[in-house]
Design a protein around this motif. Structure first.
Motif, PDB file in Angstrom:
ATOM      1  N   ALA A   1     100.265  81.459 125.506  1.00  0.00           N
ATOM      2  CA  ALA A   1      99.682  82.543 124.714  1.00  0.00           C
ATOM      3  C   ALA A   1     100.013  82.366 123.234  1.00  0.00           C
ATOM      4  O   ALA A   1      99.159  82.580 122.368  1.00  0.00           O
ATOM      5  CB  ALA A   1     100.182  83.891 125.212  1.00  0.00           C
ATOM      6  N   GLU A   2     101.241  81.971 122.937  1.00  0.00           N
ATOM      7  CA  GLU A   2     101.639  81.749 121.543  1.00  0.00           C
ATOM      8  C   GLU A   2     100.869  80.577 120.933  1.00  0.00           C
ATOM      9  O   GLU A   2     100.432  80.641 119.788  1.00  0.00           O
ATOM     10  CB  GLU A   2     103.145  81.487 121.454  1.00  0.00           C
ATOM     11  CG  GLU A   2     103.990  82.710 121.682  1.00  0.00           C
ATOM     12  CD  GLU A   2     105.476  82.406 121.653  1.00  0.00           C
ATOM     13  OE1 GLU A   2     105.882  81.380 121.056  1.00  0.00           O
ATOM     14  OE2 GLU A   2     106.236  83.186 122.239  1.00  0.00           O
ATOM     15  N   THR A   3     100.709  79.520 121.709  1.00  0.00           N
ATOM     16  CA  THR A   3      99.954  78.358 121.241  1.00  0.00           C
ATOM     17  C   THR A   3      98.504  78.736 120.980  1.00  0.00           C
ATOM     18  O   THR A   3      97.937  78.363 119.952  1.00  0.00           O
ATOM     19  CB  THR A   3     100.031  77.214 122.271  1.00  0.00           C
ATOM     20  OG1 THR A   3     101.394  76.856 122.464  1.00  0.00           O
ATOM     21  CG2 THR A   3      99.251  76.003 121.807  1.00  0.00           C
ATOM     22  N   LEU A   4      97.923  79.504 121.874  1.00  0.00           N
ATOM     23  CA  LEU A   4      96.541  79.953 121.714  1.00  0.00           C
ATOM     24  C   LEU A   4      96.394  80.832 120.474  1.00  0.00           C
ATOM     25  O   LEU A   4      95.460  80.667 119.696  1.00  0.00           O
ATOM     26  CB  LEU A   4      96.086  80.705 122.962  1.00  0.00           C
ATOM     27  CG  LEU A   4      94.632  81.116 123.022  1.00  0.00           C
ATOM     28  CD1 LEU A   4      93.717  79.900 122.897  1.00  0.00           C
ATOM     29  CD2 LEU A   4      94.352  81.850 124.318  1.00  0.00           C
ATOM     30  N   ARG A   5      97.329  81.742 120.274  1.00  0.00           N
ATOM     31  CA  ARG A   5      97.307  82.611 119.100  1.00  0.00           C
ATOM     32  C   ARG A   5      97.420  81.791 117.814  1.00  0.00           C
ATOM     33  O   ARG A   5      96.674  81.991 116.860  1.00  0.00           O
ATOM     34  CB  ARG A   5      98.440  83.633 119.169  1.00  0.00           C
ATOM     35  CG  ARG A   5      98.442  84.639 118.020  1.00  0.00           C
ATOM     36  CD  ARG A   5      99.592  85.629 118.129  1.00  0.00           C
ATOM     37  NE  ARG A   5     100.898  85.020 118.255  1.00  0.00           N
ATOM     38  CZ  ARG A   5     101.596  84.507 117.238  1.00  0.00           C
ATOM     39  NH1 ARG A   5     101.105  84.533 116.018  1.00  0.00           N
ATOM     40  NH2 ARG A   5     102.777  83.966 117.434  1.00  0.00           N
ATOM     41  N   SER A   6      98.309  80.828 117.821  1.00  0.00           N
ATOM     42  CA  SER A   6      98.492  79.960 116.662  1.00  0.00           C
ATOM     43  C   SER A   6      97.228  79.151 116.370  1.00  0.00           C
ATOM     44  O   SER A   6      96.817  79.016 115.205  1.00  0.00           O
ATOM     45  CB  SER A   6      99.668  79.021 116.893  1.00  0.00           C
ATOM     46  OG  SER A   6      99.805  78.115 115.828  1.00  0.00           O
ATOM     47  N   MET A   7      96.599  78.649 117.416  1.00  0.00           N
ATOM     48  CA  MET A   7      95.369  77.866 117.241  1.00  0.00           C
ATOM     49  C   MET A   7      94.252  78.744 116.669  1.00  0.00           C
ATOM     50  O   MET A   7      93.514  78.314 115.788  1.00  0.00           O
ATOM     51  CB  MET A   7      94.944  77.246 118.566  1.00  0.00           C
ATOM     52  CG  MET A   7      95.845  76.118 119.016  1.00  0.00           C
ATOM     53  SD  MET A   7      95.452  75.509 120.669  1.00  0.00           S
ATOM     54  CE  MET A   7      93.832  74.835 120.404  1.00  0.00           C
ATOM     55  N   ARG A   8      94.150  79.974 117.159  1.00  0.00           N
ATOM     56  CA  ARG A   8      93.134  80.892 116.639  1.00  0.00           C
ATOM     57  C   ARG A   8      93.364  81.188 115.164  1.00  0.00           C
ATOM     58  O   ARG A   8      92.417  81.258 114.383  1.00  0.00           O
ATOM     59  CB  ARG A   8      93.132  82.188 117.447  1.00  0.00           C
ATOM     60  CG  ARG A   8      92.494  82.037 118.801  1.00  0.00           C
ATOM     61  CD  ARG A   8      92.472  83.340 119.560  1.00  0.00           C
ATOM     62  NE  ARG A   8      91.807  83.178 120.838  1.00  0.00           N
ATOM     63  CZ  ARG A   8      92.087  83.872 121.917  1.00  0.00           C
ATOM     64  NH1 ARG A   8      93.024  84.810 121.873  1.00  0.00           N
ATOM     65  NH2 ARG A   8      91.436  83.662 123.037  1.00  0.00           N
ATOM     66  N   GLN A   9      94.625  81.375 114.781  1.00  0.00           N
ATOM     67  CA  GLN A   9      94.945  81.623 113.374  1.00  0.00           C
ATOM     68  C   GLN A   9      94.582  80.415 112.514  1.00  0.00           C
ATOM     69  O   GLN A   9      94.045  80.565 111.418  1.00  0.00           O
ATOM     70  CB  GLN A   9      96.428  81.961 113.209  1.00  0.00           C
ATOM     71  CG  GLN A   9      96.794  83.337 113.715  1.00  0.00           C
ATOM     72  CD  GLN A   9      98.290  83.608 113.631  1.00  0.00           C
ATOM     73  OE1 GLN A   9      99.110  82.685 113.571  1.00  0.00           O
ATOM     74  NE2 GLN A   9      98.644  84.875 113.643  1.00  0.00           N
ATOM     75  N   GLN A  10      94.865  79.224 113.005  1.00  0.00           N
ATOM     76  CA  GLN A  10      94.550  78.011 112.257  1.00  0.00           C
ATOM     77  C   GLN A  10      93.045  77.840 112.108  1.00  0.00           C
ATOM     78  O   GLN A  10      92.558  77.444 111.041  1.00  0.00           O
ATOM     79  CB  GLN A  10      95.167  76.791 112.934  1.00  0.00           C
ATOM     80  CG  GLN A  10      96.675  76.748 112.837  1.00  0.00           C
ATOM     81  CD  GLN A  10      97.285  75.615 113.632  1.00  0.00           C
ATOM     82  OE1 GLN A  10      96.601  74.713 114.103  1.00  0.00           O
ATOM     83  NE2 GLN A  10      98.603  75.653 113.801  1.00  0.00           N
TER      84      GLN A  10
END
Length: 83
Positions: free
Chosen positions: A10-19
């Motif tokens: 979930a954290e990785t997905l959130r980070s990818m969305r922000q990027q």
């Protein structure tokens, strides 16, 4: 360790969305800059004429207003489709 995997995912997905959002914003700003520069600046120099400044402000305002309308419309459409 398996317990943390969904959280890490979930954290990785959130980070990818922000990027992705940041990259899209940077791309949009680049397009605004190029389009408004081409439209408003006749002869590049060391400073802007008042007419060029006004043109740039109006150009960017129009673009941002258009983006706002498109974003609102898209958000409403998504909300309708998810119901």
């Amino acid at each position: 360790m398996e317990h943390n995997e969904p959280q890490n995912c979930a954290e990785t997905l959130r980070s990818m969305r922000q990027q992705i959002a940041l990259a899209n914003a940077q791309q949009m700003l680049g397009k605004i800059t190029v389009n408004c520069f081409r439209k408003c600046i006749d002869r590049p120099g060391t400073s802007l004429a008042r007419a060029e400044e006004r043109c740039l402000v109006q150009c960017m305002d129009r673009f941002m207003d258009s983006l706002k309308v498109v974003s609102i419309t898209y958000s409403r459409r998504l909300m309708r489709e998810t119901k």
